[in-house]
Write an enzyme that holds these catalytic residues in place. Sequence first.
Site, PDB file in Angstrom:
ATOM      1  CB  ALA A  83      -0.841  -0.124   1.305  1.00 56.26           C
ATOM      2  N   GLY A 128       0.611  -4.880   1.048  1.00 55.35           N
ATOM      3  CA  GLY A 128      -0.657  -4.869  -0.059  1.00 55.35           C
ATOM      4  C   GLY A 128      -0.401  -5.759  -1.272  1.00 55.35           C
ATOM      5  CD  GLU A 131      -2.362  -7.305   2.891  1.00 53.90           C
ATOM      6  OE1 GLU A 131      -2.067  -6.315   2.335  1.00 53.90           O
ATOM      7  OE2 GLU A 131      -2.994  -7.471   3.918  1.00 53.90           O
ATOM      8  CD  GLU A 151       1.525  -5.642   5.899  1.00 56.81           C
ATOM      9  OE1 GLU A 151       2.227  -6.392   6.162  1.00 56.81           O
ATOM     10  OE2 GLU A 151       0.655  -5.561   4.703  1.00 56.81           O
TER      11      GLU A 151
HETATM   12  N1  DAK Z   1       4.578   3.446  -0.783  1.00 56.23           N
HETATM   13  C1  DAK Z   1       5.006   4.541  -1.187  1.00 56.23           C
HETATM   14  N2  DAK Z   1       6.101   4.782  -1.810  1.00 56.23           N
HETATM   15  C2  DAK Z   1       7.159   3.695  -1.970  1.00 56.23           C
HETATM   16  C3  DAK Z   1       6.612   2.119  -1.542  1.00 56.23           C
HETATM   17  C4  DAK Z   1       5.535   2.179  -0.794  1.00 56.23           C
HETATM   18  N3  DAK Z   1       5.074   1.053   0.015  1.00 56.23           N
HETATM   19  N4  DAK Z   1       7.518   1.358  -1.649  1.00 56.23           N
HETATM   20  C5  DAK Z   1       8.543   2.154  -2.380  1.00 56.23           C
HETATM   21  N5  DAK Z   1       7.908   3.391  -2.573  1.00 56.23           N
HETATM   22  C6  DAK Z   1       8.775   4.356  -3.285  1.00 56.23           C
HETATM   23  C7  DAK Z   1      10.016   5.102  -2.480  1.00 56.23           C
HETATM   24  O1  DAK Z   1       9.572   5.975  -1.616  1.00 56.23           O
HETATM   25  C8  DAK Z   1      11.049   5.645  -3.444  1.00 56.23           C
HETATM   26  O2  DAK Z   1      10.492   6.735  -3.810  1.00 56.23           O
HETATM   27  P1  DAK Z   1      11.436   8.024  -4.130  1.00 56.23           P
HETATM   28  O3  DAK Z   1      12.112   8.281  -2.801  1.00 56.23           O
HETATM   29  O4  DAK Z   1      12.125   7.588  -5.399  1.00 56.23           O
HETATM   30  O5  DAK Z   1      10.441   9.106  -4.579  1.00 56.23           O
HETATM   31  C9  DAK Z   1      10.650   4.500  -4.681  1.00 56.23           C
HETATM   32  O6  DAK Z   1       9.353   4.032  -4.194  1.00 56.23           O
HETATM   33  C10 DAK Z   1      11.931   3.644  -4.868  1.00 56.23           C
HETATM   34  O7  DAK Z   1      11.954   2.975  -3.646  1.00 56.23           O
HETATM   35  P2  DAK Z   1      13.232   2.961  -2.865  1.00 56.23           P
HETATM   36  O8  DAK Z   1      14.137   3.994  -3.260  1.00 56.23           O
HETATM   37  O9  DAK Z   1      12.930   2.462  -1.295  1.00 56.23           O
HETATM   38  O10 DAK Z   1      13.815   1.444  -3.485  1.00 56.23           O
HETATM   39  P3  DAK Z   1      14.931   0.437  -2.802  1.00 56.23           P
HETATM   40  O11 DAK Z   1      15.182  -0.645  -3.993  1.00 56.23           O
HETATM   41  O12 DAK Z   1      15.911   1.080  -1.938  1.00 56.23           O
HETATM   42  O13 DAK Z   1      13.989  -0.408  -1.857  1.00 56.23           O
HETATM   43  C11 DAK Z   1      12.127  -1.692  -1.125  1.00 56.23           C
HETATM   44  C12 DAK Z   1      12.954  -1.256  -2.334  1.00 56.23           C
HETATM   45  C13 DAK Z   1      10.848  -2.357  -1.613  1.00 56.23           C
HETATM   46  C14 DAK Z   1      12.680  -2.614  -0.338  1.00 56.23           C
HETATM   47  C15 DAK Z   1      11.701  -0.523  -0.114  1.00 56.23           C
HETATM   48  O14 DAK Z   1      10.992   0.536  -1.095  1.00 56.23           O
HETATM   49  C16 DAK Z   1      10.629  -0.602   0.790  1.00 56.23           C
HETATM   50  O15 DAK Z   1      10.812  -1.015   1.829  1.00 56.23           O
HETATM   51  N6  DAK Z   1       9.243  -0.431   0.707  1.00 56.23           N
HETATM   52  C17 DAK Z   1       8.305  -0.340   1.558  1.00 56.23           C
HETATM   53  C18 DAK Z   1       7.684  -1.620   1.704  1.00 56.23           C
HETATM   54  C19 DAK Z   1       6.812  -1.827   2.483  1.00 56.23           C
HETATM   55  O16 DAK Z   1       6.886  -1.304   3.645  1.00 56.23           O
HETATM   56  N7  DAK Z   1       5.493  -2.099   2.008  1.00 56.23           N
HETATM   57  C20 DAK Z   1       4.464  -2.405   2.791  1.00 56.23           C
HETATM   58  C21 DAK Z   1       3.540  -1.351   2.787  1.00 56.23           C
HETATM   59  S1  DAK Z   1       2.584  -1.583   4.200  1.00 56.23           S
HETATM   60  C22 DAK Z   1      -4.403  -1.170   6.291  1.00 56.23           C
HETATM   61  C23 DAK Z   1      -4.508  -1.045   5.050  1.00 56.23           C
HETATM   62  C24 DAK Z   1      -3.231  -1.562   4.220  1.00 56.23           C
HETATM   63  C25 DAK Z   1      -2.240  -1.998   4.849  1.00 56.23           C
HETATM   64  C26 DAK Z   1      -2.053  -1.858   5.937  1.00 56.23           C
HETATM   65  C27 DAK Z   1      -2.899  -1.299   6.777  1.00 56.23           C
HETATM   66  N8  DAK Z   1      -5.383  -0.588   7.143  1.00 56.23           N
HETATM   67  C28 DAK Z   1      -5.932   0.715   6.453  1.00 56.23           C
HETATM   68  C29 DAK Z   1      -5.321  -0.974   8.656  1.00 56.23           C
HETATM   69  C30 DAK Z   1      -1.128  -2.400   3.872  1.00 56.23           C
HETATM   70  C31 DAK Z   1       0.076  -1.992   4.250  1.00 56.23           C
HETATM   71  C32 DAK Z   1       1.081  -2.100   3.562  1.00 56.23           C
HETATM   72  O17 DAK Z   1       1.287  -2.624   2.358  1.00 56.23           O
END
Ligand code: DAK
Length: 275
Positions: A83, A128, A131, A151
């Site tokens: 997400a 997400g 998921e 998360e």
């Molecule tokens: N959201 C927004 N932007 C993201 C992103 C994300 N999930 N993942 C990556 N990006 C963006 C980065 O901010 C970066 O943007 P700029 O800095 O270039 O503007 C660009 O994509 C490239 O990412 P990185 O520079 O970080 O690339 P790396 O190769 O260094 O790292 C990575 C790749 C996938 C390991 C890293 O980007 C990362 O850790 N990303 C976040 C992964 C993450 O935590 N995903 C889970 C998100 S939480 C709920 C509803 C839904 C959910 C939860 C609760 N309720 C409402 C209760 C769901 C939650 C999730 O999915």
Amino acid sequence: MNSQVPVCLSEVADETAHWQNILLEQHAEGISLLTINRPKVLNALNADTLAELDQALDLVAKATDIRVLLITGAGEKAFVAGADIAHMRQLSALEGKYFAEQGMAVFRKLENLPVPVIALVNGYALGGGCELAMSCDFMLAAENARFGQPEVNLGVTPGFGGSQRLTRLVGRGMAMELLTTGRMMNAEEAQQRGLVNHVYPQAELLGEGMKLAEQIATKSRTAVQLTKQLVQRGQDLDLENACVMESDVFGLSFSTPDREEGMAAFLEGRKPVFS
Ligand code: DAK
């Protein structure tokens, strides 16, 4: 447009033209490719993307020219990295609940599509994104795929069904480990744990997905659809009731022209031509 009327994907280009975050294209006869198209943020899902995905799934559900749907992410780095954290950061508790409900509803719609859906996981499938892939019928992965539910690192729980689908797919112990550590699995481990059916070099993923989809697309559409319903509905029933359901659906399949054709073709030593 009337939501009940069957359509051909080729005839509704105007309905898809305004999408900013999703591409839906007919890739070969009977096979459509849906691409989450926000490569700059690794295809992260915000509310607009979920809304477009919802519309795309409505089209797929009534498209007479789609027999198999493939889903992938744009670029070579990510399927969907979760997400959109920038979007989620602005949400109040109530808005967070609506966001989760929106995601849940869209992923449920995906799971219940009448056609099989194959996730082509071409990189990160996190939160997400994992998921989303788990809501497809099965997954093929590129060698660089990474799976996880991180998360817990953000101080939240999964919100789009991850705690439930991951547990059903890999078992309670491994799901608990992955959900509470946020650890990522590589493609090989995901395959060993039964999350992924096959792993391919990145450049071969789409082609291999197409080959599998083509095999499915040659079968009876009705039999494939009924089989999907059996697997979907049966997994949450006890075995006895699930087998009763299978007998009923087996009986139902005997009323179809495809059953006539399939059995006749076998006995006549020719390939079936399904309706
Ligand atoms: N959201 C927004 N932007 C993201 C992103 C994300 N999930 N993942 C990556 N990006 C963006 C980065 O901010 C970066 O943007 P700029 O800095 O270039 O503007 C660009 O994509 C490239 O990412 P990185 O520079 O970080 O690339 P790396 O190769 O260094 O790292 C990575 C790749 C996938 C390991 C890293 O980007 C990362 O850790 N990303 C976040 C992964 C993450 O935590 N995903 C889970 C998100 S939480 C709920 C509803 C839904 C959910 C939860 C609760 N309720 C409402 C209760 C769901 C939650 C999730 O999915």
